[in-house]
Scaffold this motif. Structure first.
Motif, PDB file in Angstrom:
ATOM      1  N   PRO A 170     -19.637-101.534  -5.353  1.00 51.81           N
ATOM      2  CA  PRO A 170     -19.726-100.265  -4.651  1.00 51.81           C
ATOM      3  C   PRO A 170     -19.695-100.190  -3.127  1.00 51.81           C
ATOM      4  O   PRO A 170     -19.812-101.377  -2.887  1.00 51.81           O
ATOM      5  N   PRO A 171     -19.459 -99.250  -2.811  1.00 52.58           N
ATOM      6  CA  PRO A 171     -19.116 -99.066  -1.194  1.00 52.58           C
ATOM      7  C   PRO A 171     -20.103 -99.656  -0.423  1.00 52.58           C
ATOM      8  O   PRO A 171     -19.711-100.358   0.607  1.00 52.58           O
ATOM      9  N   ASN A 172     -21.340 -99.772  -0.744  1.00 53.88           N
ATOM     10  CA  ASN A 172     -22.780-100.116   0.151  1.00 53.88           C
ATOM     11  C   ASN A 172     -22.609-101.736  -0.051  1.00 53.88           C
ATOM     12  O   ASN A 172     -23.332-102.239   0.586  1.00 53.88           O
ATOM     13  N   HIS A 173     -21.887-102.509  -0.954  1.00 52.74           N
ATOM     14  CA  HIS A 173     -22.007-103.786  -1.374  1.00 52.74           C
ATOM     15  C   HIS A 173     -21.617-104.555   0.208  1.00 52.74           C
ATOM     16  O   HIS A 173     -22.373-105.447   0.448  1.00 52.74           O
ATOM     17  N   TRP A 174     -20.439-104.023   0.834  1.00 53.31           N
ATOM     18  CA  TRP A 174     -20.148-104.634   2.037  1.00 53.31           C
ATOM     19  C   TRP A 174     -19.671-103.765   3.019  1.00 53.31           C
ATOM     20  O   TRP A 174     -18.494-103.234   2.634  1.00 53.31           O
ATOM     21  N   GLU A 175     -20.254-103.079   4.181  1.00 54.06           N
ATOM     22  CA  GLU A 175     -19.789-102.044   4.815  1.00 54.06           C
ATOM     23  C   GLU A 175     -18.757-102.554   6.110  1.00 54.06           C
ATOM     24  O   GLU A 175     -18.995-102.615   7.201  1.00 54.06           O
ATOM     25  N   LEU A 176     -17.823-102.978   5.440  1.00 56.93           N
ATOM     26  CA  LEU A 176     -16.429-103.227   6.329  1.00 56.93           C
ATOM     27  C   LEU A 176     -16.120-101.905   7.054  1.00 56.93           C
ATOM     28  O   LEU A 176     -16.118-100.893   6.658  1.00 56.93           O
ATOM     29  N   VAL A 177     -15.328-102.115   8.109  1.00 55.53           N
ATOM     30  CA  VAL A 177     -14.577-101.083   8.706  1.00 55.53           C
ATOM     31  C   VAL A 177     -13.274-101.341   8.883  1.00 55.53           C
ATOM     32  O   VAL A 177     -12.847-102.493   9.345  1.00 55.53           O
ATOM     33  N   ASP A 178     -12.479-100.335   8.418  1.00 50.49           N
ATOM     34  CA  ASP A 178     -10.951-100.446   8.661  1.00 50.49           C
ATOM     35  C   ASP A 178     -10.478 -99.481   9.966  1.00 50.49           C
ATOM     36  O   ASP A 178     -10.648 -98.511  10.155  1.00 50.49           O
ATOM     37  N   LEU A 179     -10.083-100.346  10.783  1.00 43.07           N
ATOM     38  CA  LEU A 179      -9.365 -99.531  12.080  1.00 43.07           C
ATOM     39  C   LEU A 179      -7.837 -99.327  11.797  1.00 43.07           C
ATOM     40  O   LEU A 179      -7.379-100.670  11.773  1.00 43.07           O
ATOM     41  N   ILE A 180      -7.338 -98.377  11.928  1.00 41.04           N
ATOM     42  CA  ILE A 180      -5.860 -98.255  11.552  1.00 41.04           C
ATOM     43  C   ILE A 180      -5.311 -97.785  12.815  1.00 41.04           C
ATOM     44  O   ILE A 180      -5.469 -96.932  13.363  1.00 41.04           O
ATOM     45  N   ALA A 181      -4.446 -98.794  13.296  1.00 41.86           N
ATOM     46  CA  ALA A 181      -3.417 -98.637  14.407  1.00 41.86           C
ATOM     47  C   ALA A 181      -2.221 -98.102  13.905  1.00 41.86           C
ATOM     48  O   ALA A 181      -1.506 -98.653  13.498  1.00 41.86           O
ATOM     49  N   LEU A 182      -2.424 -96.779  14.314  1.00 39.66           N
ATOM     50  CA  LEU A 182      -1.054 -95.919  14.066  1.00 39.66           C
ATOM     51  C   LEU A 182       0.064 -96.138  14.968  1.00 39.66           C
ATOM     52  O   LEU A 182      -0.308 -95.999  16.274  1.00 39.66           O
ATOM     53  N   ILE A 183       1.174 -96.313  14.412  1.00 41.48           N
ATOM     54  CA  ILE A 183       2.366 -97.018  15.346  1.00 41.48           C
ATOM     55  C   ILE A 183       3.515 -95.842  14.966  1.00 41.48           C
ATOM     56  O   ILE A 183       3.835 -95.566  13.999  1.00 41.48           O
ATOM     57  N   ASP A 184       4.272 -95.431  16.097  1.00 42.32           N
ATOM     58  CA  ASP A 184       5.249 -94.391  15.855  1.00 42.32           C
ATOM     59  C   ASP A 184       6.150 -95.222  15.100  1.00 42.32           C
ATOM     60  O   ASP A 184       6.761 -96.313  15.209  1.00 42.32           O
ATOM     61  N   GLU A 185       6.951 -94.255  14.387  1.00 41.07           N
ATOM     62  CA  GLU A 185       8.109 -94.467  13.491  1.00 41.07           C
ATOM     63  C   GLU A 185       9.005 -94.481  14.089  1.00 41.07           C
ATOM     64  O   GLU A 185       9.392 -93.269  14.555  1.00 41.07           O
ATOM     65  N   VAL A 186      10.145 -95.450  14.273  1.00 40.03           N
ATOM     66  CA  VAL A 186      11.196 -95.025  15.025  1.00 40.03           C
ATOM     67  C   VAL A 186      12.412 -94.610  14.031  1.00 40.03           C
ATOM     68  O   VAL A 186      13.318 -93.743  14.303  1.00 40.03           O
ATOM     69  N   HIS A 187      12.517 -95.371  12.937  1.00 39.17           N
ATOM     70  CA  HIS A 187      13.459 -94.836  11.904  1.00 39.17           C
ATOM     71  C   HIS A 187      12.533 -94.332  10.702  1.00 39.17           C
ATOM     72  O   HIS A 187      11.534 -94.827  10.164  1.00 39.17           O
ATOM     73  N   LYS A 188      13.470 -93.890   9.624  1.00 41.89           N
ATOM     74  CA  LYS A 188      12.605 -93.314   8.578  1.00 41.89           C
ATOM     75  C   LYS A 188      12.600 -94.372   7.451  1.00 41.89           C
ATOM     76  O   LYS A 188      13.538 -95.049   7.388  1.00 41.89           O
ATOM     77  N   PRO A 189      11.391 -94.750   7.210  1.00 36.74           N
ATOM     78  CA  PRO A 189      11.061 -96.097   6.221  1.00 36.74           C
ATOM     79  C   PRO A 189      11.573 -95.721   4.802  1.00 36.74           C
ATOM     80  O   PRO A 189      11.730 -94.569   4.445  1.00 36.74           O
ATOM     81  N   VAL A 190      11.947 -96.426   3.982  1.00 33.38           N
ATOM     82  CA  VAL A 190      12.170 -96.555   2.723  1.00 33.38           C
ATOM     83  C   VAL A 190      10.907 -96.294   2.013  1.00 33.38           C
ATOM     84  O   VAL A 190       9.874 -97.014   2.233  1.00 33.38           O
ATOM     85  N   GLY A 191      10.664 -95.494   1.246  1.00 35.20           N
ATOM     86  CA  GLY A 191       9.303 -95.200   0.383  1.00 35.20           C
ATOM     87  C   GLY A 191       8.951 -96.354  -0.592  1.00 35.20           C
ATOM     88  O   GLY A 191       9.827 -97.142  -0.823  1.00 35.20           O
ATOM     89  N   SER A 192       7.774 -96.416  -1.026  1.00 33.45           N
ATOM     90  CA  SER A 192       7.432 -97.488  -1.942  1.00 33.45           C
ATOM     91  C   SER A 192       7.957 -97.432  -3.161  1.00 33.45           C
ATOM     92  O   SER A 192       8.232 -98.393  -3.695  1.00 33.45           O
ATOM     93  N   THR A 193       8.054 -96.187  -3.637  1.00 31.65           N
ATOM     94  CA  THR A 193       9.003 -96.144  -5.008  1.00 31.65           C
ATOM     95  C   THR A 193      10.275 -96.929  -5.016  1.00 31.65           C
ATOM     96  O   THR A 193      10.409 -97.655  -5.887  1.00 31.65           O
ATOM     97  N   GLU A 194      11.125 -96.645  -3.857  1.00 32.48           N
ATOM     98  CA  GLU A 194      12.242 -97.410  -3.855  1.00 32.48           C
ATOM     99  C   GLU A 194      11.953 -98.842  -3.693  1.00 32.48           C
ATOM    100  O   GLU A 194      12.861 -99.577  -3.998  1.00 32.48           O
ATOM    101  N   GLY A 195      11.154 -99.026  -2.706  1.00 29.19           N
ATOM    102  CA  GLY A 195      10.891-100.529  -2.197  1.00 29.19           C
ATOM    103  C   GLY A 195      10.324-101.309  -3.487  1.00 29.19           C
ATOM    104  O   GLY A 195      11.054-102.543  -3.807  1.00 29.19           O
ATOM    105  N   HIS A 196       9.671-100.688  -4.474  1.00 35.33           N
ATOM    106  CA  HIS A 196       9.151-101.605  -5.539  1.00 35.33           C
ATOM    107  C   HIS A 196      10.591-101.882  -6.399  1.00 35.33           C
ATOM    108  O   HIS A 196      10.605-103.201  -7.113  1.00 35.33           O
ATOM    109  N   ALA A 197      11.296-101.198  -6.331  1.00 32.33           N
ATOM    110  CA  ALA A 197      12.769-101.450  -7.249  1.00 32.33           C
ATOM    111  C   ALA A 197      13.423-102.830  -6.766  1.00 32.33           C
ATOM    112  O   ALA A 197      14.297-103.385  -7.383  1.00 32.33           O
TER     113      ALA A 197
END
Ligand code: PMV
Length: 328
Positions: A170-197
């Protein structure tokens, strides 16, 4: 109007990543099992109405009419719901997200987990969580994990009936913190659906898959014991292995930006200085820095001061997808 429902779900961050499918890509049967944390504070809320007067499915995302690939993906997902419920009519879907879409925060996971719950309720289906997880998987593989809260494992399975997530802790088993560093996207990335292929084109993917049971067990063990050093080791290795596959695919997929590497380097320095922090990166340039709560302030200020980091979002383990009653 036939039925209407609302639901909300959070994105998740994979500690052991899903990358590559087996068999028919439409079924999103993962080539390997994965483990993630469902996040609180970030969420997507979906409202759906099946309406006999509609000529086609409609989608609005954050108030904007959506067409093109996101509408097509929503329509093919709704086809599955209609098939399950023996329903003919179209639906209007309204989705609202409180975090940036397509910035390396699994927005499709939150969206399809919420849509699976809302659409099945609106269509009159009463699905148990494992079945809901399988349905969400058809929209976005990682969405099957966001049905559950806390620490979650997706058992890859070999067929639609066996490929679903389950709650590990459950969530309270280990209260870790996720700090998400948002970085500017310079080019349009390939989506994960295409990436998996593209995953099978990498000569490194077979080695990554062969070693996955070992990493899954190391990760489960680290979470069970709340052993941060062991978690950091396997989480960074797993992220690096997935990106090694991406880099060595044909064509090559490079999601990192220069600032992505700056964050990875900063995390290594902070850890050498004693902070319990590690990084993991999905299919985008942003970096998820997992840390123990006592180190979150230090890590967050260091990240915010780095060139190329637009802002830092903060989340912790949260609950799974849930319906919203009209009284809420
Ligand atoms: O569910 P998808 O198709 O968006 O794929 C998710 C892929 C990663 O985020 C890179 C890894 C994961 O397990 O979430």
């Amino acid at each position: 109007m036939i039925g209407s429902a609302r639901a909300v779900a959070g994105p998740n961050i994979a500690l052991i990543k899903y990358w590559g499918n087996r068999g028919d890509p439409a079924l999103r049967l993962a080539a390997n099992g994965s483990i993630s944390i469902t996040l609180d504070s970030l969420c997507t809320e979906v409202q759906i109405t099946f309406d006999e007067s509609l000529q086609a499915d409609r989608l609005r995302v954050n108030g904007q009419v959506a067409d093109g690939p996101s509408l097509a993906r929503t329509r093919s997902f709704l086809e599955q719901v209609r098939r399950l419920a023996s329903l003919q009519c179209h639906a209007s879907v309204e989705s609202r997200t409180n975090f940036p879409i397509g910035a390396g925060i699994a927005s499709s996971a939150a969206a399809f987990a919420a849509l699976a719950m809302a659409s099945s309720h609106a269509a009159g289906l009463r699905l148990e969580l494992p079945e809901l997880s399988r349905l969400a998987r058809l929209g976005s593989g990682s969405a099957c994990r966001s049905i559950f809260g806390g620490y979650v494992e997706w058992i890859a399975g070999a067929a639609h009936e066996t490929s679903q997530a389950e709650a590990l802790f459950p969530p309270n088993h280990w209260e870790l913190v996720d700090l998400i560093a948002l970085i500017d996207e310079v080019h349009k990335p390939v989506g994960s659906t295409e990436g998996h292929a593209l995953a099978p084109t990498s000569p490194l993917q077979p080695a990554r898959l062969a070693d996955t049971p070992r990493r899954l067990e190391a990760c489960r063990h680290a979470i069970r014991q709340r052993d941060f050093a062991a978690l950091a080791e396997v989480v960074e290795l797993d992220s690096n292995m997935m990106h090694a596959v991406m880099l060595s695919s044909t064509p090559s997929l490079i999601y990192w930006q220069p600032a992505t590497l700056s964050v990875m380097d900063l995390v290594a320095h902070l850890r050498r200085d004693g902070a319990a922090v590690c990084y993991t990166i999905d299919a985008g340039p942003s970096v998820h820095c997992l840390c123990e709560p006592g180190h979150a302030e230090t890590v967050s200020s260091a990240l915010a001061a780095l060139d190329g980091v637009r802002r830092v979002l903060r989340a912790s383990p949260g609950v799974g997808a849930r319906p919203i009653d009209d009284a809420d």
